[in-house]
Design a protein around this motif. Structure first.
Motif, mmCIF file in Angstrom:
data_model
loop_
_atom_site.group_PDB
_atom_site.id
_atom_site.type_symbol
_atom_site.label_atom_id
_atom_site.label_comp_id
_atom_site.label_asym_id
_atom_site.label_seq_id
_atom_site.Cartn_x
_atom_site.Cartn_y
_atom_site.Cartn_z
ATOM 1 N N UNK A 49 -7.425 -1.490 19.282
ATOM 2 C CA UNK A 49 -6.679 -1.448 18.012
ATOM 3 C C UNK A 49 -5.324 -2.154 18.161
ATOM 4 N N UNK A 50 -4.574 -1.809 19.199
ATOM 5 C CA UNK A 50 -3.247 -2.422 19.370
ATOM 6 C C UNK A 50 -3.388 -3.929 19.619
ATOM 7 N N UNK A 51 -4.333 -4.287 20.479
ATOM 8 C CA UNK A 51 -4.433 -5.691 20.894
ATOM 9 C C UNK A 51 -4.782 -6.570 19.684
ATOM 10 N N UNK A 52 -5.690 -6.070 18.817
ATOM 11 C CA UNK A 52 -6.085 -6.838 17.633
ATOM 12 C C UNK A 52 -4.859 -7.133 16.755
ATOM 13 N N UNK A 53 -3.930 -6.184 16.707
ATOM 14 C CA UNK A 53 -2.764 -6.352 15.829
ATOM 15 C C UNK A 53 -1.786 -7.415 16.321
ATOM 16 N N UNK A 54 -1.824 -7.741 17.608
ATOM 17 C CA UNK A 54 -0.774 -8.626 18.141
ATOM 18 C C UNK A 54 -1.272 -9.977 18.678
ATOM 19 N N UNK A 55 -2.563 -10.262 18.543
ATOM 20 C CA UNK A 55 -3.063 -11.493 19.184
ATOM 21 C C UNK A 55 -2.654 -12.769 18.447
ATOM 22 N N UNK A 56 -2.487 -12.692 17.116
ATOM 23 C CA UNK A 56 -2.390 -13.923 16.325
ATOM 24 C C UNK A 56 -1.339 -14.929 16.815
ATOM 25 N N UNK A 57 -0.092 -14.520 17.109
ATOM 26 C CA UNK A 57 0.896 -15.542 17.503
ATOM 27 C C UNK A 57 0.598 -16.200 18.849
ATOM 28 N N UNK A 58 -0.387 -15.675 19.600
ATOM 29 C CA UNK A 58 -0.601 -16.183 20.959
ATOM 30 C C UNK A 58 -1.894 -16.989 21.102
ATOM 31 N N UNK A 59 -2.560 -17.296 19.965
ATOM 32 C CA UNK A 59 -3.770 -18.124 20.041
ATOM 33 C C UNK A 59 -3.347 -19.578 20.289
ATOM 34 N N UNK A 102 5.539 -8.051 10.483
ATOM 35 C CA UNK A 102 4.182 -7.713 10.016
ATOM 36 C C UNK A 102 3.766 -6.336 10.516
ATOM 37 N N UNK A 103 4.073 -6.034 11.766
ATOM 38 C CA UNK A 103 3.677 -4.725 12.321
ATOM 39 C C UNK A 103 4.406 -3.589 11.603
ATOM 40 N N UNK A 104 5.699 -3.792 11.389
ATOM 41 C CA UNK A 104 6.520 -2.741 10.779
ATOM 42 C C UNK A 104 6.071 -2.467 9.342
ATOM 43 N N UNK A 105 5.656 -3.539 8.646
ATOM 44 C CA UNK A 105 5.313 -3.391 7.227
ATOM 45 C C UNK A 105 3.803 -3.453 6.985
ATOM 46 N N UNK A 106 3.023 -3.107 8.019
ATOM 47 C CA UNK A 106 1.548 -3.179 7.892
ATOM 48 C C UNK A 106 1.044 -2.158 6.873
ATOM 49 N N UNK A 107 -0.222 -2.380 6.416
ATOM 50 C CA UNK A 107 -0.853 -1.409 5.502
ATOM 51 C C UNK A 107 -0.899 -0.047 6.180
ATOM 52 N N UNK A 108 -0.860 1.036 5.361
ATOM 53 C CA UNK A 108 -0.816 2.372 5.975
ATOM 54 C C UNK A 108 -1.942 2.622 6.976
ATOM 55 N N UNK A 109 -3.149 2.079 6.750
ATOM 56 C CA UNK A 109 -4.253 2.367 7.691
ATOM 57 C C UNK A 109 -4.081 1.629 9.020
ATOM 58 N N UNK A 110 -3.226 0.620 9.063
ATOM 59 C CA UNK A 110 -3.005 -0.127 10.322
ATOM 60 C C UNK A 110 -1.643 0.177 10.925
ATOM 61 N N UNK A 111 -0.845 0.971 10.225
ATOM 62 C CA UNK A 111 0.559 1.124 10.626
ATOM 63 C C UNK A 111 0.691 1.866 11.962
ATOM 64 N N UNK A 112 1.625 1.414 12.779
ATOM 65 C CA UNK A 112 1.869 2.069 14.068
ATOM 66 C C UNK A 112 2.992 3.094 13.924
#
Ligand code: HEM
Length: 436
Positions: free
Chosen positions: A130-140, A249-259
């Protein structure tokens, strides 16, 4: 009174977490235990390679007084890739003296640290996925194409700043500065915080190690506390005024994805810290390897397309992260050895990268090595380094530009001081003559 109580609490926690394993480690070092020697012998910082040879001579998987250990490339790769059998729950380690297992507790449960849950490095699936999916985009690789130009621009600024100087600490003035600027920009951390984050990052880096001195432990805690506080305030700002970056993006994520706040801090701390504390060491160690190697430098000057291969070989030859560990989820067997549930196995990545069964003449730095990229400097399996592509790009651009600008650069006499750390290998300072 409050300060005195805090100091006492700090002292007690240090004694529980670190003093026992430090004393025991020193005793086992004197008795010749190979893992203790790697972790605690003073000479192992400057030259860990004889210790790797000793482990190799004892077998593919070696039981020590601390934990099991391996420098076998195939065995380590198998363990790192097998997330059905091995995880990272070090708080459940069994079969070691009590104070060794205590050493894996969080330095302070109230603050997020990069090596304790809920940091990516310290959680197993399903949280890890779950965490990894949320942060991969800037590192592709695609996202990083845009970053490459910024790395070049920043390198030019830093190199311009060196022009006209005769002798410089290349770690302080270049290797330190480039990665922090790049990762801070990706994360949206303001430029006026670079120096503060470098200071916090360097003070907190020993958090990866076992048996810290009281001084190190106190510095680690202070730095982690400072970073936690700063990120809390930063997240509050991003909630009010989001930017175009991954933390917003992480801070303002949808409630179901929010950390949660702790998850946010752990993630931000890891991304930022891993983003510069390791790459600094790739750059510094690479300068130390290449500066005296005139033949390799002449090849690289004539054939700049060789830089990607050079960086793979540098990662193999002087691995910036020297070790990682896994704990068996269940009773299992490794190379014919029974491994009960809860057993910890340390893979010495720097030693696996010198495995003669994989790399011919492993102790030679060889630009023509056909399989340098088989190194495990970025680990393997589900925790494989998220920033590997970024780190390689920074290495290629940063080193090529440095040696193009200062082709006659050489190491100054008595120029290098290695970090006094177990997991991270590299230079705290490295003096060079630019010969501009
Ligand atoms: C030369 C530079 C680098 C080296 C040698 C390195 C090495 C590693 C290693 C060995 C691991 C895995 C540890 C394990 O298996 O337990 C790792 C994980 C990680 N690295 Fe790097 N790293 C480097 C640069 C970076 C950069 C630039 C970033 C930028 C964000 C980064 C972010 C991460 C993250 C987030 C993880 C955790 C991944 C996970 O647990 O899923 N690293 N790195």
């Amino acid at each position: 009174m409050g300060t005195a109580r805090a100091a006492l609490r700090n002292q007690v926690r240090w004694a529980i977490l670190h003093r026992g394993v430090r004393t025991y480690g020193s005793l086992q070092t004197r008795r010749g235990d190979p893992l203790a020697r790697f972790l605690f012998a003073p000479g192992a910082r400057a030259n860990p390679y004889p210790v790797f040879d000793d482990v190799r001579a004892r077998g593919r998987l070696v039981e020590t007084k601390l934990m099991h250990v391996t420098v076998d490339h195939a065995l380590a790769t198998g363990i790192l890739r097998d997330s059905q059998t091995f995880g990272v729950a070090f708080s459940d380690v069994q079969g070691v003296p009590r104070f060794v297992s205590w050493a894996f507790q969080a330095p302070d449960p109230e603050i997020a640290s990069p090596v304790d849950a809920p940091s990516l490095l310290a959680v197993d699936p399903p949280e890890h996925s779950r965490y990894r999916r949320l942060v991969t985009r800037p590192f592709t690789p695609k996202a990083l194409q845009k970053v490459a130009d910024r790395v070049e621009e920043r390198a030019i600024e830093l190199l311009d700043g060196l022009a006209g100087k005769r002798r410089v600490d290349i770690v302080d003035e270049y290797a330190d500065q480039l990665p922090v600027a790049v990762i801070a920009e990706i994360l949206g951390v303001p430029a006026d915080m670079h120096a503060q984050f470098l200071a916090w990052g360097h003070a907190a880096a020993p958090v990866l190690d076992l048996g810290l001195s009281h001084k190190q432990y106190t510095a680690v805690n202070q730095a982690l506390r400072g970073m936690n506080q700063w990120f809390d305030e930063h997240f509050a700002n991003l909630r009010r005024k989001p930017g175009d970056d991954i933390l917003s993006q992480l801070v303002n994520a949808d409630p179901d994805e929010r950390l949660t706040d702790l998850e946010l801090r752990a993630t931000a701390l890891l991304l930022l810290g891993a983003g510069f504390e390791t790459t600094v060491n790739l750059l510094g160690s690479s300068v130390a390897v290449l500066a005296p190697d005139e033949k390799s430098r002449a090849r690289l000057a004539a054939e700049p397309d060789l830089w990607p291969q050079a960086v793979e070989e540098l990662l193999r030859f002087e691995s910036p992260v020297q070790l990682t560990g896994r704990v068996a989820w269940k009773d299992t067997e490794v190379d014919g050895v029974e491994i009960p549930k809860g057993t910890a196995i340390i893979s010495l990545l720097g030693g696996c990268n010198r495995d003669p069964n994989v790399f011919d003449n492993p102790d030679v730095f060889d630009l023509d090595r056909p399989n340098s990229r088989e190194h495990v400097a970025f680990s393997g399996g589900i925790h494989y380094c998220l920033g590997a592509n970024l780190a390689k790009m920074e290495g290629q651009v940063g080193l090529r530009m440095l040696f193009e600008r200062f082709p006659d650069l050489e190491l100054a006499p008595h120029g290098g001081v290695q970090h006094d750390m177990q997991a991270l290998r590299g230079y705290r300072s490295l003096w060079v003559d630019l010969n501009d």
